[in-house]
Design a protein around this motif. Sequence first.
Motif, mmCIF file in Angstrom:
data_model
loop_
_atom_site.group_PDB
_atom_site.id
_atom_site.type_symbol
_atom_site.label_atom_id
_atom_site.label_comp_id
_atom_site.label_asym_id
_atom_site.label_seq_id
_atom_site.Cartn_x
_atom_site.Cartn_y
_atom_site.Cartn_z
ATOM 1 N N ASN A 109 -2.612 38.414 -37.331
ATOM 2 C CA ASN A 109 -1.159 38.192 -37.680
ATOM 3 C C ASN A 109 -0.964 38.073 -39.265
ATOM 4 O O ASN A 109 -1.917 37.695 -39.932
ATOM 5 N N HIS B 172 3.378 43.385 -32.352
ATOM 6 C CA HIS B 172 4.264 42.427 -31.979
ATOM 7 C C HIS B 172 4.970 41.656 -33.182
ATOM 8 O O HIS B 172 4.383 41.934 -34.324
ATOM 9 N N GLY C 100 6.610 37.999 -34.130
ATOM 10 C CA GLY C 100 6.758 36.569 -33.386
ATOM 11 C C GLY C 100 7.406 35.564 -34.254
ATOM 12 O O GLY C 100 7.285 35.787 -35.420
ATOM 13 N N GLU D 144 7.208 36.147 -28.951
ATOM 14 C CA GLU D 144 6.925 37.362 -29.227
ATOM 15 C C GLU D 144 7.490 38.556 -28.671
ATOM 16 O O GLU D 144 7.650 38.517 -27.467
#
Length: 146
Positions: free
Chosen positions: A84, A117, A119, A133
């Motif tokens: 992330n 994704h 989120g 997400e």
Amino acid sequence: MKKLFFVLMIAFFGTAAHAQAYTGKGDQKVQAGLSAWGYGTGVTGTYDYGLNKLISVGAGLNVYFDNYKDHDKDNRVFAFGRLNFHLQETLDLPSKWDIYPGVDVGVLGKDFGIGAHIGARYFFTEKVGVFAEVGNNGSIGVSFNL
């Protein structure tokens, strides 16, 4: 009754004032929730570890109960690693908020699985928040600071 309500509000806002969604290096999160679409419908659990102010790595497991890929029972579980990129500091967000795009790479039954994704997390207290997400896999649930 008004006094009780007032005391509870002060206690809640007192703890929420120090809530931080992402602190960078050493930050640890555990999330649990419902997986609404993607490889199937089921439950999800993830763990993230902060490497620095921008990047965290982690792992996750999705277990699907319905609508799994190709209706193949081997595709009921997606075990994955995740990466992330946290935009809290970049977007100058309040400390309770974290927005993070990321990727998931793992094994879906006997196949290779990949997803992307974006989120968002919001923390009500120092330890407890919510997340959502969306992307190839979508989920919503509860997030915990460790």
